[in-house]
Design an enzyme around this catalytic site. Sequence first.
Site, mmCIF file in Angstrom:
data_model
loop_
_atom_site.group_PDB
_atom_site.id
_atom_site.type_symbol
_atom_site.label_atom_id
_atom_site.label_comp_id
_atom_site.label_asym_id
_atom_site.label_seq_id
_atom_site.Cartn_x
_atom_site.Cartn_y
_atom_site.Cartn_z
ATOM 1 N N CYS A 102 -8.120 4.015 -1.222
ATOM 2 C CA CYS A 102 -7.162 3.228 -0.444
ATOM 3 C C CYS A 102 -6.628 4.107 0.687
ATOM 4 O O CYS A 102 -6.599 5.341 0.583
ATOM 5 C CB CYS A 102 -6.022 2.776 -1.368
ATOM 6 N N HIS A 103 -6.174 3.470 1.755
ATOM 7 C CA HIS A 103 -5.659 4.227 2.897
ATOM 8 C C HIS A 103 -4.468 5.100 2.508
ATOM 9 O O HIS A 103 -4.250 6.162 3.105
ATOM 10 C CB HIS A 103 -5.257 3.270 4.029
ATOM 11 N N THR A 104 -3.709 4.673 1.494
ATOM 12 C CA THR A 104 -2.569 5.481 1.056
ATOM 13 C C THR A 104 -3.024 6.840 0.532
ATOM 14 O O THR A 104 -2.361 7.865 0.765
ATOM 15 C CB THR A 104 -1.782 4.733 -0.040
ATOM 16 N N HIS A 144 -5.567 5.734 -6.928
ATOM 17 C CA HIS A 144 -4.656 4.796 -7.599
ATOM 18 C C HIS A 144 -5.205 3.377 -7.696
ATOM 19 O O HIS A 144 -4.517 2.504 -8.205
ATOM 20 C CB HIS A 144 -3.291 4.781 -6.898
ATOM 21 N N GLU A 145 -6.422 3.144 -7.231
ATOM 22 C CA GLU A 145 -7.085 1.849 -7.463
ATOM 23 C C GLU A 145 -8.227 2.099 -8.441
ATOM 24 O O GLU A 145 -9.189 2.799 -8.099
ATOM 25 C CB GLU A 145 -7.662 1.285 -6.157
ATOM 26 N N CYS A 191 8.778 -1.551 -16.627
ATOM 27 C CA CYS A 191 9.288 -1.008 -17.883
ATOM 28 C C CYS A 191 9.687 -2.114 -18.844
ATOM 29 O O CYS A 191 9.675 -1.936 -20.064
ATOM 30 C CB CYS A 191 10.468 -0.076 -17.628
ATOM 31 N N CYS A 209 14.745 -2.934 -17.316
ATOM 32 C CA CYS A 209 15.737 -2.848 -16.237
ATOM 33 C C CYS A 209 16.027 -4.237 -15.654
ATOM 34 O O CYS A 209 15.354 -5.223 -15.959
ATOM 35 C CB CYS A 209 15.248 -1.903 -15.150
ATOM 36 N N CYS A 244 13.023 -5.798 -13.817
ATOM 37 C CA CYS A 244 11.973 -6.309 -14.705
ATOM 38 C C CYS A 244 12.400 -7.604 -15.386
ATOM 39 O O CYS A 244 11.569 -8.477 -15.656
ATOM 40 C CB CYS A 244 11.600 -5.260 -15.738
ATOM 41 N N CYS A 296 10.669 -2.274 -10.352
ATOM 42 C CA CYS A 296 11.173 -1.616 -11.563
ATOM 43 C C CYS A 296 11.977 -0.367 -11.225
ATOM 44 O O CYS A 296 11.538 0.490 -10.451
ATOM 45 C CB CYS A 296 9.994 -1.264 -12.458
ATOM 46 N N ARG A 301 9.210 2.438 -10.224
ATOM 47 C CA ARG A 301 8.947 2.144 -8.810
ATOM 48 C C ARG A 301 8.210 3.322 -8.179
ATOM 49 O O ARG A 301 8.457 4.486 -8.511
ATOM 50 C CB ARG A 301 10.271 1.897 -8.091
ATOM 51 N N CYS A 338 -4.235 -2.414 -6.260
ATOM 52 C CA CYS A 338 -3.376 -2.034 -5.124
ATOM 53 C C CYS A 338 -3.541 -3.014 -3.963
ATOM 54 O O CYS A 338 -2.935 -4.060 -3.934
ATOM 55 C CB CYS A 338 -3.656 -0.600 -4.666
ATOM 56 N N ARG A 392 -13.771 -1.685 1.237
ATOM 57 C CA ARG A 392 -13.502 -0.907 0.040
ATOM 58 C C ARG A 392 -14.798 -0.236 -0.441
ATOM 59 O O ARG A 392 -15.849 -0.868 -0.494
ATOM 60 C CB ARG A 392 -12.942 -1.788 -1.088
#
Length: 441
Positions: free
Chosen positions: A109-111, A131-132, A161, A164, A167, A175, A179, A239, A434
Amino acid sequence: MNSMYMSLTNAPSKQASLTCKNISPLDSYFKRCQASKPQFTRIFFQVSKRKKRIVCQVNMSAQSTAGQVIRCKAAVAWEAGKPLVIEEVEVAPPQEMEVRLKILFTSLCHTDVYFWEAKGQTSLFPRIFGHEAGGIVESVGEGVTHLKPGDHVLPVFTGECGNCRHCKSKESNMCDLLRINTDRGVMLSDGKTRFSINGKPIYHFVGTSTFSEYTVAHVGSVAKINPAAPLDKVCILSCGISTGLGATLNVAKPTKGSTVAIFGLGAVGLAAAEGASIAGASRIIGVDLNPNRFEEAKKFGCTEFVNPKDHNKPVQEVLAEMTNGGVDRSVECTGNINAMISAFECVHDGWGVAVLVGVPNRDDAFKTHPVNFLNERTLKGTFFGNYKPRSDLPSVVEKYMNKELELEKFITQQVAFRDINKAFDYMLAGEGIRCIIRMDA
């Protein structure tokens, strides 16, 4: 085959036997077995001439990896902007409310690229990005009750979670506990990493770090999904694709026959266009500075295109002229502050809704005349498409399984894990949407 799969993978004995009349389904079947049960060590076939059938035996190791340190391959970023290096890392067992996952497929991903280049808030190295992804639960830590070894899952950069106020609210997915935090490189439970090389800690990224054959995540950041879903396809839902899709379906909420403008035709923007198409929008106008993206965007429902560079007036004025006063909905997916302003000012007064998805620079300021609000235009923001990871992501996977959502068209390249740097090259060159990274290759 499904009944055989379940009876075998749940078998407590060290050996199990199955029969099948032809060998072709078994090849796929045993790949699934090996993926879901890493302790499977050997598969062999015996052909019975008398019964004219294939007898398959699977030898399983008596030892489990649960509670032990696992040594595996990971792509480590040692320095900002330098190629990732495939290293052998040690992955510690999951602690309280954590799970250890065997990652089978991941994507870039670009992130990941943004923080690898150290353009983010904190330059933290050495680090394992990613993270994907899609994978299998290998083991669980103390207190984990809703996941078990063998479950098929998607790790997510944010979490749920369940306790909270966010959630418990039907209106939020942000969250308090889980988060996204791009600065944190350690686990929440003890402030330590689960990755190391010769005793040296290797930092996590957004709680997922999927550029590793095994990773550890908080249980609240792991969504259990349908085990029949192909992980090499649905992994991209953890993501960008869900972010764009949800921005349209959950936040903009265009009605059938409406007009929608999509600013930015990268992966997130194309997913937003796909959402508008699913919702039944009659006109989907793609806005991008790169004309090479226009042809590809037609596959995702875009009906018209506007390049702001082709006009000598603000693009919001161009869109207003094209749509008799403005579009019904707009979704901004670039993070460029001028595009954000244009996305808001191009919606129709009285009912127009603009949704901001892209992340702006820290010092950017959104400026528009207050009368734009007084004239009943609405501006909204969204995070991960307003999806709660554990509660909602499984239903997005089901959209794919039910053929309501096509994911194959988002996947434009595949590379072996050892060639992960090629995925970075593709993204930096602006090639494709992707790229899937196969961890077993």
